[in-house]
Design a protein around this motif. Sequence first.
Motif, PDB file in Angstrom:
ATOM      1  N   LEU A 100       0.747  -1.243  -0.103  1.00  0.00           N
ATOM      2  CA  LEU A 100      -0.023   0.017  -0.007  1.00  0.00           C
ATOM      3  C   LEU A 100       0.664   1.254   0.020  1.00  0.00           C
ATOM      4  CD1 LEU A 100      -2.917  -0.728   2.220  1.00  0.00           C
ATOM      5  CD2 LEU A 100      -2.896  -0.961  -0.149  1.00  0.00           C
ATOM      6  N   LEU A 101       2.116   1.016  -0.119  1.00  0.00           N
ATOM      7  CA  LEU A 101       2.849   2.314   0.002  1.00  0.00           C
ATOM      8  C   LEU A 101       3.379   2.958  -1.394  1.00  0.00           C
ATOM      9  CD1 LEU A 101       5.572   1.425   3.009  1.00  0.00           C
ATOM     10  CD2 LEU A 101       3.139   2.451   2.976  1.00  0.00           C
ATOM     11  N   ASN A 102       2.826   2.184  -2.303  1.00  0.00           N
ATOM     12  CA  ASN A 102       3.055   2.627  -3.631  1.00  0.00           C
ATOM     13  C   ASN A 102       1.792   2.756  -4.404  1.00  0.00           C
ATOM     14  OD1 ASN A 102       3.430   2.381  -6.641  1.00  0.00           O
ATOM     15  ND2 ASN A 102       5.538   2.140  -5.925  1.00  0.00           N
ATOM     16  N   ARG A 103       1.275   4.097  -4.780  1.00  0.00           N
ATOM     17  CA  ARG A 103      -0.168   4.375  -5.397  1.00  0.00           C
ATOM     18  C   ARG A 103      -0.073   3.536  -6.698  1.00  0.00           C
ATOM     19  NH1 ARG A 103       0.214   9.474  -2.627  1.00  0.00           N
ATOM     20  NH2 ARG A 103      -1.493   9.536  -1.196  1.00  0.00           N
ATOM     21  N   GLN A 104       1.076   3.108  -7.633  1.00  0.00           N
ATOM     22  CA  GLN A 104       0.826   2.299  -8.615  1.00  0.00           C
ATOM     23  C   GLN A 104       0.243   1.023  -8.269  1.00  0.00           C
ATOM     24  OE1 GLN A 104       4.523   1.569 -10.830  1.00  0.00           O
ATOM     25  NE2 GLN A 104       3.536   1.078 -12.727  1.00  0.00           N
ATOM     26  N   SER A 105       0.663   0.269  -7.272  1.00  0.00           N
ATOM     27  CA  SER A 105       0.266  -1.163  -7.029  1.00  0.00           C
ATOM     28  C   SER A 105      -0.982  -1.141  -5.936  1.00  0.00           C
ATOM     29  CB  SER A 105       1.407  -1.682  -6.386  1.00  0.00           C
ATOM     30  OG  SER A 105       1.659  -1.367  -5.276  1.00  0.00           O
ATOM     31  N   GLN A 108      -4.606  -1.832  -7.834  1.00  0.00           N
ATOM     32  CA  GLN A 108      -4.466  -2.781  -8.561  1.00  0.00           C
ATOM     33  C   GLN A 108      -5.421  -4.194  -8.434  1.00  0.00           C
ATOM     34  OE1 GLN A 108      -3.236  -2.961 -11.648  1.00  0.00           O
ATOM     35  NE2 GLN A 108      -4.256  -4.748 -11.940  1.00  0.00           N
ATOM     36  N   ASN A 109      -5.518  -4.364  -6.942  1.00  0.00           N
ATOM     37  CA  ASN A 109      -6.546  -5.335  -6.349  1.00  0.00           C
ATOM     38  C   ASN A 109      -7.699  -4.754  -6.663  1.00  0.00           C
ATOM     39  OD1 ASN A 109      -4.706  -7.576  -4.735  1.00  0.00           O
ATOM     40  ND2 ASN A 109      -3.634  -5.555  -4.204  1.00  0.00           N
ATOM     41  N   VAL A 110      -8.163  -3.523  -6.328  1.00  0.00           N
ATOM     42  CA  VAL A 110      -9.550  -3.077  -6.716  1.00  0.00           C
ATOM     43  C   VAL A 110      -9.889  -3.413  -8.299  1.00  0.00           C
ATOM     44  CG1 VAL A 110     -10.995  -1.379  -6.386  1.00  0.00           C
ATOM     45  CG2 VAL A 110      -9.288  -1.363  -4.913  1.00  0.00           C
ATOM     46  N   ALA A 111      -8.994  -3.017  -9.122  1.00  0.00           N
ATOM     47  CA  ALA A 111      -8.991  -2.944 -10.388  1.00  0.00           C
ATOM     48  C   ALA A 111      -9.556  -4.409 -10.980  1.00  0.00           C
ATOM     49  CB  ALA A 111      -8.138  -2.336 -11.116  1.00  0.00           C
ATOM     50  N   GLU A 112      -8.800  -5.456 -10.079  1.00  0.00           N
ATOM     51  CA  GLU A 112      -9.288  -6.773 -10.584  1.00  0.00           C
ATOM     52  C   GLU A 112     -10.555  -7.428 -10.146  1.00  0.00           C
ATOM     53  OE1 GLU A 112      -5.608  -8.471  -9.164  1.00  0.00           O
ATOM     54  OE2 GLU A 112      -4.498  -7.587 -10.998  1.00  0.00           O
ATOM     55  N   LEU A 113     -11.188  -6.849  -9.237  1.00  0.00           N
ATOM     56  CA  LEU A 113     -12.357  -7.462  -8.695  1.00  0.00           C
ATOM     57  C   LEU A 113     -13.351  -7.242  -9.338  1.00  0.00           C
ATOM     58  CD1 LEU A 113     -12.075  -5.972  -4.937  1.00  0.00           C
ATOM     59  CD2 LEU A 113     -11.446  -8.059  -5.563  1.00  0.00           C
ATOM     60  N   ASN A 114     -14.656  -8.192  -9.294  1.00  0.00           N
ATOM     61  CA  ASN A 114     -15.655  -8.096  -9.968  1.00  0.00           C
ATOM     62  C   ASN A 114     -16.842  -7.973  -9.000  1.00  0.00           C
ATOM     63  OD1 ASN A 114     -17.778  -8.279 -11.600  1.00  0.00           O
ATOM     64  ND2 ASN A 114     -17.536 -10.352 -12.215  1.00  0.00           N
ATOM     65  N   LEU A 115     -17.257  -6.985  -8.900  1.00  0.00           N
ATOM     66  CA  LEU A 115     -18.369  -6.661  -7.860  1.00  0.00           C
ATOM     67  C   LEU A 115     -19.587  -6.252  -8.585  1.00  0.00           C
ATOM     68  CD1 LEU A 115     -16.376  -4.875  -5.138  1.00  0.00           C
ATOM     69  CD2 LEU A 115     -16.610  -7.161  -5.387  1.00  0.00           C
ATOM     70  N   SER A 116     -19.890  -6.744  -9.631  1.00  0.00           N
ATOM     71  CA  SER A 116     -20.936  -6.395 -10.296  1.00  0.00           C
ATOM     72  C   SER A 116     -22.312  -6.872  -9.844  1.00  0.00           C
ATOM     73  CB  SER A 116     -20.932  -6.516 -11.889  1.00  0.00           C
ATOM     74  OG  SER A 116     -20.723  -8.149 -11.971  1.00  0.00           O
ATOM     75  N   ASP A 117     -22.361  -7.941  -9.043  1.00  0.00           N
ATOM     76  CA  ASP A 117     -23.620  -8.328  -8.389  1.00  0.00           C
ATOM     77  C   ASP A 117     -24.022  -7.912  -7.027  1.00  0.00           C
ATOM     78  OD1 ASP A 117     -21.432  -9.675  -7.493  1.00  0.00           O
ATOM     79  OD2 ASP A 117     -22.160 -11.642  -7.686  1.00  0.00           O
ATOM     80  N   CYS A 118     -23.360  -6.879  -6.553  1.00  0.00           N
ATOM     81  CA  CYS A 118     -23.270  -6.413  -5.296  1.00  0.00           C
ATOM     82  C   CYS A 118     -24.102  -5.123  -5.187  1.00  0.00           C
ATOM     83  CB  CYS A 118     -22.060  -6.422  -4.567  1.00  0.00           C
ATOM     84  SG  CYS A 118     -21.377  -8.102  -4.422  1.00  0.00           S
ATOM     85  N   HIS A 119     -25.297  -4.896  -6.032  1.00  0.00           N
ATOM     86  CA  HIS A 119     -25.983  -3.775  -5.742  1.00  0.00           C
ATOM     87  C   HIS A 119     -25.331  -2.520  -6.219  1.00  0.00           C
ATOM     88  CE1 HIS A 119     -29.062  -6.188  -3.535  1.00  0.00           C
ATOM     89  NE2 HIS A 119     -28.007  -6.735  -2.903  1.00  0.00           N
ATOM     90  N   PRO A 154       1.797  12.026  -5.016  1.00  0.00           N
ATOM     91  CA  PRO A 154       2.958  11.558  -5.044  1.00  0.00           C
ATOM     92  C   PRO A 154       3.063  10.013  -5.102  1.00  0.00           C
ATOM     93  CG  PRO A 154       2.830  13.116  -3.112  1.00  0.00           C
ATOM     94  CD  PRO A 154       1.379  12.996  -3.688  1.00  0.00           C
ATOM     95  N   LEU A 155       4.043   9.293  -5.718  1.00  0.00           N
ATOM     96  CA  LEU A 155       3.903   7.925  -6.025  1.00  0.00           C
ATOM     97  C   LEU A 155       4.018   7.209  -4.747  1.00  0.00           C
ATOM     98  CD1 LEU A 155       3.845   5.332  -8.025  1.00  0.00           C
ATOM     99  CD2 LEU A 155       6.271   5.845  -8.323  1.00  0.00           C
ATOM    100  N   VAL A 156       4.888   7.528  -3.855  1.00  0.00           N
ATOM    101  CA  VAL A 156       5.200   6.662  -2.692  1.00  0.00           C
ATOM    102  C   VAL A 156       4.191   7.383  -1.684  1.00  0.00           C
ATOM    103  CG1 VAL A 156       7.170   6.097  -1.110  1.00  0.00           C
ATOM    104  CG2 VAL A 156       7.497   6.164  -3.484  1.00  0.00           C
ATOM    105  N   ILE A 292      -6.240   3.585  -0.726  1.00  0.00           N
ATOM    106  CA  ILE A 292      -6.307   2.900   0.355  1.00  0.00           C
ATOM    107  C   ILE A 292      -5.288   3.152   1.348  1.00  0.00           C
ATOM    108  CG2 ILE A 292      -6.178   0.546   1.218  1.00  0.00           C
ATOM    109  CD1 ILE A 292      -7.077  -0.345  -1.633  1.00  0.00           C
ATOM    110  N   ASN A 293      -5.261   3.111   2.696  1.00  0.00           N
ATOM    111  CA  ASN A 293      -4.408   3.452   3.639  1.00  0.00           C
ATOM    112  C   ASN A 293      -4.254   2.487   4.611  1.00  0.00           C
ATOM    113  OD1 ASN A 293      -3.987   6.333   2.949  1.00  0.00           O
ATOM    114  ND2 ASN A 293      -6.336   6.293   2.944  1.00  0.00           N
ATOM    115  N   TYR A 294      -2.990   2.190   4.866  1.00  0.00           N
ATOM    116  CA  TYR A 294      -2.873   1.203   6.268  1.00  0.00           C
ATOM    117  C   TYR A 294      -2.808   1.953   7.481  1.00  0.00           C
ATOM    118  CZ  TYR A 294      -0.743  -2.049   9.732  1.00  0.00           C
ATOM    119  OH  TYR A 294      -0.607  -2.516  10.670  1.00  0.00           O
ATOM    120  N   PHE A 295      -3.454   1.366   8.581  1.00  0.00           N
ATOM    121  CA  PHE A 295      -3.649   1.654   9.997  1.00  0.00           C
ATOM    122  C   PHE A 295      -3.871   3.181   9.946  1.00  0.00           C
ATOM    123  CE2 PHE A 295      -1.473   0.990  14.206  1.00  0.00           C
ATOM    124  CZ  PHE A 295      -2.553   1.443  14.772  1.00  0.00           C
ATOM    125  N   PRO A 296      -5.084   3.555   9.382  1.00  0.00           N
ATOM    126  CA  PRO A 296      -5.415   4.888   9.235  1.00  0.00           C
ATOM    127  C   PRO A 296      -5.759   5.507  10.620  1.00  0.00           C
ATOM    128  CG  PRO A 296      -7.394   3.580   8.826  1.00  0.00           C
ATOM    129  CD  PRO A 296      -6.254   2.711   8.677  1.00  0.00           C
TER     130      PRO A 296
END
Length: 326
Positions: A100-105, A108-119, A154-156, A292-296
């Motif tokens: 989570l310390l790199n905004r490029q990656s 990515q996990n969100v982009a790969e999700l398929n939540l189209s059947d969840c309202h 910022p990327l990092v 997405i932020n760790y331990f916000p």
Amino acid sequence: MKLNGEISDGEQDQEKMVVGYALTSKKKKSFLKPNFIALARNKGISFVAIDLKKPLLEQGPFDVVLHKLPGKEWREIIEDYRHKHPEVTILDPPDAIQHLLNRQSMLQNVAELNLSDCHGKVGVPQQLVITKNPSTIPYEVTKAGMKLPLVAKPLVVDGSAKSHELCLAYDELSLSKLEPPLVLQEFVNHGGLLFKIYIVGETIKVVRRFSLPNVSKNELLDVDGLFRFPRVSCAAASADDADLDPNIAEHPPRPLLERLARDLRRRLGLRLFNIDMIREHGTKDMFYVIDINYFPGYGKMPEYEHIFIDFLLSLGHNKCKKKDGT
């Protein structure tokens, strides 16, 4: 579990869990508030500061280690401790946090999700990573087919205030004034409202925050340059008690949030994080995750004391079940 020197003889019988913590002074102040510490102690949980000047392996014993410190040296220390003390719960594994310390990656996990059947539908804004040579940014943006305005981040993400200093670029000329390495995201009109979705284990808490107002095409013709701001949620401006348009203020559907949180917990390998989400203005069910932020900043989450303590107690309960083989 007992820790010599930390609790009096009269309190030792009540002690159930010891949480060692390694936090920045800012995080310690916002999270370990006196009422939280007192409530935890009443539930048999004590918080013990990890001495960074001493070897971690010589400290403890701990049931849980809670940490958020920058730097490669700390990552190596906590990773070594994790391998040598597998019985201790580490919140969270350093290699998972690193993702989570790199905004490029990060998204990515969100982009790969398929939540189209969840309202509802969840996506990420189109984004572009720029690592060097700001003079080429206008060309790269045009090549990618991205539309102005663009949010530059910022990327990092290293925990510093600077890593949260964002800006909105309104025209091509302003793009070459940006400082790489950075991520450019298309700005999505979202009615000036952002949803901060806090995840603590399996618990989900949604808080509304004021954000940037919508931008019209006519306004783009009248605005030049960069607009700088500390972060999308504009610091700590809560919108939970504001008189808002119901079409904008309505929370994302609960089934959608539960599925999103569950899938991200599994993919990220994290139990403590928050998701910054917006609803595309003019839609009811099109959402975008923008960070997405760790331990916000859990101290800003209503009832965080009870939620976090229940989470810690559940860790101890699950550990006992594993020992018993049930």
